[in-house]
Design a protein around this motif. Structure first.
Motif, PDB file in Angstrom:
ATOM      1  N   SER A  56      -7.006  -1.164  66.725  1.00 10.45           N
ATOM      2  CA  SER A  56      -7.783  -0.625  65.607  1.00 10.45           C
ATOM      3  C   SER A  56      -7.639   0.888  65.493  1.00 10.45           C
ATOM      4  O   SER A  56      -8.451   1.540  64.840  1.00 10.45           O
ATOM      5  CB  SER A  56      -9.258  -1.010  65.764  1.00 10.45           C
ATOM      6  N   PRO A  58      -6.406   4.206  63.927  1.00 11.31           N
ATOM      7  CA  PRO A  58      -5.839   4.648  62.654  1.00 11.31           C
ATOM      8  C   PRO A  58      -4.537   5.435  62.831  1.00 11.31           C
ATOM      9  O   PRO A  58      -3.787   5.596  61.881  1.00 11.31           O
ATOM     10  CB  PRO A  58      -6.924   5.527  62.040  1.00 11.31           C
ATOM     11  N   VAL A  63      -1.395  -0.150  61.709  1.00 12.98           N
ATOM     12  CA  VAL A  63      -2.814  -0.183  61.308  1.00 12.98           C
ATOM     13  C   VAL A  63      -3.018   0.694  60.083  1.00 12.98           C
ATOM     14  O   VAL A  63      -3.713   0.308  59.133  1.00 12.98           O
ATOM     15  CB  VAL A  63      -3.727   0.275  62.470  1.00 12.98           C
ATOM     16  N   ALA A  64      -2.378   1.874  60.067  1.00 12.97           N
ATOM     17  CA  ALA A  64      -2.503   2.777  58.914  1.00 12.97           C
ATOM     18  C   ALA A  64      -1.957   2.119  57.649  1.00 12.97           C
ATOM     19  O   ALA A  64      -2.572   2.217  56.578  1.00 12.97           O
ATOM     20  CB  ALA A  64      -1.775   4.084  59.200  1.00 12.97           C
ATOM     21  N   THR A  67      -4.335  -0.677  56.583  1.00 13.33           N
ATOM     22  CA  THR A  67      -5.565  -0.085  56.066  1.00 13.33           C
ATOM     23  C   THR A  67      -5.340   0.468  54.661  1.00 13.33           C
ATOM     24  O   THR A  67      -6.180   0.292  53.769  1.00 13.33           O
ATOM     25  CB  THR A  67      -6.067   1.022  57.013  1.00 13.33           C
ATOM     26  N   GLY A  72      -8.258   1.267  52.112  1.00 11.65           N
ATOM     27  CA  GLY A  72      -9.053   2.103  53.003  1.00 11.65           C
ATOM     28  C   GLY A  72      -9.954   1.367  53.969  1.00 11.65           C
ATOM     29  O   GLY A  72     -10.631   1.993  54.779  1.00 11.65           O
ATOM     30  N   VAL A  73      -9.993   0.066  53.897  1.00 13.26           N
ATOM     31  CA  VAL A  73     -10.804  -0.712  54.839  1.00 13.26           C
ATOM     32  C   VAL A  73      -9.993  -0.885  56.117  1.00 13.26           C
ATOM     33  O   VAL A  73      -8.884  -1.409  56.087  1.00 13.26           O
ATOM     34  CB  VAL A  73     -11.175  -2.098  54.253  1.00 13.26           C
ATOM     35  N   LEU A  74     -10.552  -0.405  57.244  1.00 14.67           N
ATOM     36  CA  LEU A  74      -9.839  -0.479  58.522  1.00 14.67           C
ATOM     37  C   LEU A  74      -9.417  -1.915  58.808  1.00 14.67           C
ATOM     38  O   LEU A  74     -10.242  -2.823  58.845  1.00 14.67           O
ATOM     39  CB  LEU A  74     -10.706   0.049  59.663  1.00 14.67           C
ATOM     40  N   THR A  75      -8.114  -2.097  58.990  1.00 14.52           N
ATOM     41  CA  THR A  75      -7.554  -3.426  59.213  1.00 14.52           C
ATOM     42  C   THR A  75      -6.791  -3.442  60.530  1.00 14.52           C
ATOM     43  O   THR A  75      -5.686  -2.888  60.607  1.00 14.52           O
ATOM     44  CB  THR A  75      -6.608  -3.811  58.054  1.00 14.52           C
TER      45      THR A  75
END
Length: 129
Positions: A56, A58, A63-64, A67, A72-75
């Motif tokens: 998780s 960024p 992950v970036a 996301t 913009g939702v952290l994925t």
């Protein structure tokens, strides 16, 4: 008092979602309570340090990208460790294969910003002075 770390030690990354176990190849020819003992050079990704489930961080490019695709939702994405530097600090007074022995208070840094710590050293009786 710090404990010697051996194969099978449980590790945790600050950005990982699951624990992982340390793999120590028997190249140093030193055993501690049965399994091979580790030194600070046992940090190779996918050789010594296995994935921690999902990442998780960024700073991780996958992950970036995920996301950004999710607006913009952290994925979180699958973890691929990037531990390119040795464990710090180890036990400088106890050498295994001319490198400091790995103790349970050492930490390893991932290139994506995570800190890998040792949750369980897999030894009970072997203490390092």
């Amino acid at each position: 008092m710090p404990q010697q770390v051996t194969m099978g030690a449980m590790l945790q990354c600050s950005f990982g979602l699951a624990p992982s176990s340390l793999v120590v190849l028997p190249v140093n020819r030193v055993m501690a309570e049965g399994p091979p003992a580790a030194n600070i050079m046992d940090h190779q990704p996918m050789v010594n340090i296995m994935p921690f489930g999902m990442c998780s961080s960024p700073a991780n490019p996958t992950v970036a990208a995920a996301t950004a695709a999710a607006l913009g939702v952290l994925t979180p994405m699958p973890c691929i460790p990037a531990t390119l530097t040795p464990w710090v600090t180890g036990a400088p007074t106890v050498l295994l294969a001319n490198m400091p022995s790995l103790d349970n208070v050492s930490k390893c840094m991932c290139n994506w910003g995570g800190v890998v710590t040792i949750v369980n050293p897999a030894t009970v009786k072997t203490m390092i002075p």
